[in-house]
Scaffold this motif. Structure first.
Motif, PDB file in Angstrom:
ATOM      1  N   UNK A 108       0.837  -1.198   0.000  1.00  0.00           N
ATOM      2  CA  UNK A 108       0.000   0.000   0.000  1.00  0.00           C
ATOM      3  C   UNK A 108       0.873   1.249   0.000  1.00  0.00           C
ATOM      4  N   UNK A 109       0.301   2.338  -0.471  1.00  0.00           N
ATOM      5  CA  UNK A 109       0.969   3.629  -0.408  1.00  0.00           C
ATOM      6  C   UNK A 109       0.747   4.206   0.987  1.00  0.00           C
ATOM      7  N   UNK A 110       1.838   4.689   1.612  1.00  0.00           N
ATOM      8  CA  UNK A 110       1.751   5.321   2.927  1.00  0.00           C
ATOM      9  C   UNK A 110       2.564   6.608   2.911  1.00  0.00           C
ATOM     10  N   UNK A 111       2.341   7.430   3.902  1.00  0.00           N
ATOM     11  CA  UNK A 111       3.125   8.637   4.081  1.00  0.00           C
ATOM     12  C   UNK A 111       3.640   8.635   5.510  1.00  0.00           C
ATOM     13  N   UNK A 112       4.952   8.658   5.671  1.00  0.00           N
ATOM     14  CA  UNK A 112       5.567   8.659   6.986  1.00  0.00           C
ATOM     15  C   UNK A 112       5.841  10.110   7.361  1.00  0.00           C
ATOM     16  N   UNK A 113       5.371  10.526   8.552  1.00  0.00           N
ATOM     17  CA  UNK A 113       5.516  11.918   8.975  1.00  0.00           C
ATOM     18  C   UNK A 113       6.200  12.006  10.326  1.00  0.00           C
ATOM     19  N   UNK A 114       7.007  13.046  10.468  1.00  0.00           N
ATOM     20  CA  UNK A 114       7.629  13.383  11.748  1.00  0.00           C
ATOM     21  C   UNK A 114       7.822  14.888  11.755  1.00  0.00           C
ATOM     22  N   UNK A 115       7.251  15.544  12.753  1.00  0.00           N
ATOM     23  CA  UNK A 115       7.245  17.006  12.807  1.00  0.00           C
ATOM     24  C   UNK A 115       6.698  17.553  11.496  1.00  0.00           C
ATOM     25  N   UNK A 116       7.426  18.398  10.802  1.00  0.00           N
ATOM     26  CA  UNK A 116       6.893  19.007   9.579  1.00  0.00           C
ATOM     27  C   UNK A 116       7.377  18.311   8.304  1.00  0.00           C
ATOM     28  N   UNK A 117       8.065  17.182   8.457  1.00  0.00           N
ATOM     29  CA  UNK A 117       8.613  16.468   7.292  1.00  0.00           C
ATOM     30  C   UNK A 117       7.765  15.228   7.016  1.00  0.00           C
ATOM     31  N   UNK A 118       7.498  14.965   5.746  1.00  0.00           N
ATOM     32  CA  UNK A 118       6.769  13.747   5.379  1.00  0.00           C
ATOM     33  C   UNK A 118       7.414  13.121   4.149  1.00  0.00           C
ATOM     34  N   UNK A 119       7.319  11.790   4.105  1.00  0.00           N
ATOM     35  CA  UNK A 119       7.909  11.032   2.996  1.00  0.00           C
ATOM     36  C   UNK A 119       6.865  10.051   2.472  1.00  0.00           C
ATOM     37  N   UNK A 120       6.447  10.193   1.213  1.00  0.00           N
ATOM     38  CA  UNK A 120       5.559   9.188   0.632  1.00  0.00           C
ATOM     39  C   UNK A 120       6.370   7.959   0.237  1.00  0.00           C
ATOM     40  N   UNK A 121       5.821   6.775   0.476  1.00  0.00           N
ATOM     41  CA  UNK A 121       6.505   5.539   0.127  1.00  0.00           C
ATOM     42  C   UNK A 121       5.479   4.423   0.005  1.00  0.00           C
ATOM     43  N   UNK A 122       5.942   3.221  -0.177  1.00  0.00           N
ATOM     44  CA  UNK A 122       5.068   2.047  -0.204  1.00  0.00           C
ATOM     45  C   UNK A 122       5.488   1.109   0.911  1.00  0.00           C
ATOM     46  N   UNK A 123       4.532   0.349   1.442  1.00  0.00           N
ATOM     47  CA  UNK A 123       4.829  -0.572   2.534  1.00  0.00           C
ATOM     48  C   UNK A 123       4.090  -1.884   2.319  1.00  0.00           C
ATOM     49  N   UNK A 124       4.725  -2.961   2.757  1.00  0.00           N
ATOM     50  CA  UNK A 124       4.114  -4.283   2.717  1.00  0.00           C
ATOM     51  C   UNK A 124       3.195  -4.440   3.918  1.00  0.00           C
ATOM     52  N   UNK A 176      -0.481  -8.246   8.266  1.00  0.00           N
ATOM     53  CA  UNK A 176      -1.637  -8.142   9.156  1.00  0.00           C
ATOM     54  C   UNK A 176      -1.424  -8.813  10.511  1.00  0.00           C
ATOM     55  N   UNK A 177      -0.380  -9.608  10.650  1.00  0.00           N
ATOM     56  CA  UNK A 177      -0.106 -10.252  11.924  1.00  0.00           C
ATOM     57  C   UNK A 177       0.968  -9.547  12.734  1.00  0.00           C
ATOM     58  N   UNK A 178       1.510  -8.451  12.212  1.00  0.00           N
ATOM     59  CA  UNK A 178       2.603  -7.748  12.896  1.00  0.00           C
ATOM     60  C   UNK A 178       2.071  -6.869  14.016  1.00  0.00           C
ATOM     61  N   UNK A 179       2.872  -6.727  15.062  1.00  0.00           N
ATOM     62  CA  UNK A 179       2.524  -5.848  16.180  1.00  0.00           C
ATOM     63  C   UNK A 179       2.965  -4.411  15.939  1.00  0.00           C
ATOM     64  N   UNK A 180       3.814  -4.178  14.969  1.00  0.00           N
ATOM     65  CA  UNK A 180       4.307  -2.839  14.687  1.00  0.00           C
ATOM     66  C   UNK A 180       4.828  -2.741  13.279  1.00  0.00           C
ATOM     67  N   UNK A 181       5.362  -1.577  12.948  1.00  0.00           N
ATOM     68  CA  UNK A 181       5.917  -1.327  11.614  1.00  0.00           C
ATOM     69  C   UNK A 181       7.414  -1.114  11.726  1.00  0.00           C
ATOM     70  N   UNK A 182       8.135  -1.572  10.728  1.00  0.00           N
ATOM     71  CA  UNK A 182       9.583  -1.414  10.696  1.00  0.00           C
ATOM     72  C   UNK A 182       9.955  -0.779   9.361  1.00  0.00           C
ATOM     73  N   UNK A 183      10.741   0.300   9.442  1.00  0.00           N
ATOM     74  CA  UNK A 183      11.234   0.964   8.245  1.00  0.00           C
ATOM     75  C   UNK A 183      12.739   1.109   8.364  1.00  0.00           C
ATOM     76  N   UNK A 184      13.404   1.244   7.264  1.00  0.00           N
ATOM     77  CA  UNK A 184      14.852   1.427   7.226  1.00  0.00           C
ATOM     78  C   UNK A 184      15.243   2.691   7.977  1.00  0.00           C
ATOM     79  N   UNK A 185      16.429   2.667   8.568  1.00  0.00           N
ATOM     80  CA  UNK A 185      16.939   3.832   9.294  1.00  0.00           C
ATOM     81  C   UNK A 185      17.044   5.051   8.382  1.00  0.00           C
ATOM     82  N   UNK A 186      17.172   4.823   7.084  1.00  0.00           N
ATOM     83  CA  UNK A 186      17.280   5.951   6.153  1.00  0.00           C
ATOM     84  C   UNK A 186      16.033   6.840   6.197  1.00  0.00           C
ATOM     85  N   UNK A 187      14.868   6.265   6.507  1.00  0.00           N
ATOM     86  CA  UNK A 187      13.658   7.076   6.651  1.00  0.00           C
ATOM     87  C   UNK A 187      13.781   7.992   7.859  1.00  0.00           C
ATOM     88  N   UNK A 188      14.263   7.453   8.972  1.00  0.00           N
ATOM     89  CA  UNK A 188      14.448   8.265  10.174  1.00  0.00           C
ATOM     90  C   UNK A 188      15.443   9.384   9.949  1.00  0.00           C
TER      91      UNK A 188
END
Length: 79
Positions: free
Chosen positions: A27-43, A46-58
């Motif tokens: 799916x298409x998602x948008x990751x936001x932190x403060x005033x910065x946002x990054x559009x991306x895609x994510x797998x 449905x059984x996961x307890x959380x989301x994991x993204x590469x450190x490069x996003x942070x």
């Protein structure tokens, strides 16, 4: 919820010897932190307890990792 499954080419053995198309719920998602946002895609996992993204996003979101406590993440076989 229902998600469309998108064809994705994968390296079957991780060595480039065989590639195959598999269908995954992406799916298409948008990751936001403060005033910065990054559009991306994510797998969708449905059984996961959380989301994991590469450190490069942070890093792109200018997150100060010195202020965050590390968290251990384990898979189904505790690795």
């Amino acid at each position: 919820m229902r998600f469309n499954y998108i064809p994705v080419e994968v390296d079957v053995y991780g060595d480039g010897s065989e590639r195959r198309v598999v269908y995954r719920p992406i799916i298409k998602v948008e990751i936001k932190y403060n005033s910065i946002s990054i559009p991306t895609e994510a797998l969708v996992d449905s059984g996961a307890d959380g989301c994991v993204f590469s450190i490069s996003f942070g890093e792109a979101l200018k997150i100060d990792f010195r202020k965050i406590n590390p968290e251990i993440i384990r898979g189904i076989n505790s690795s």
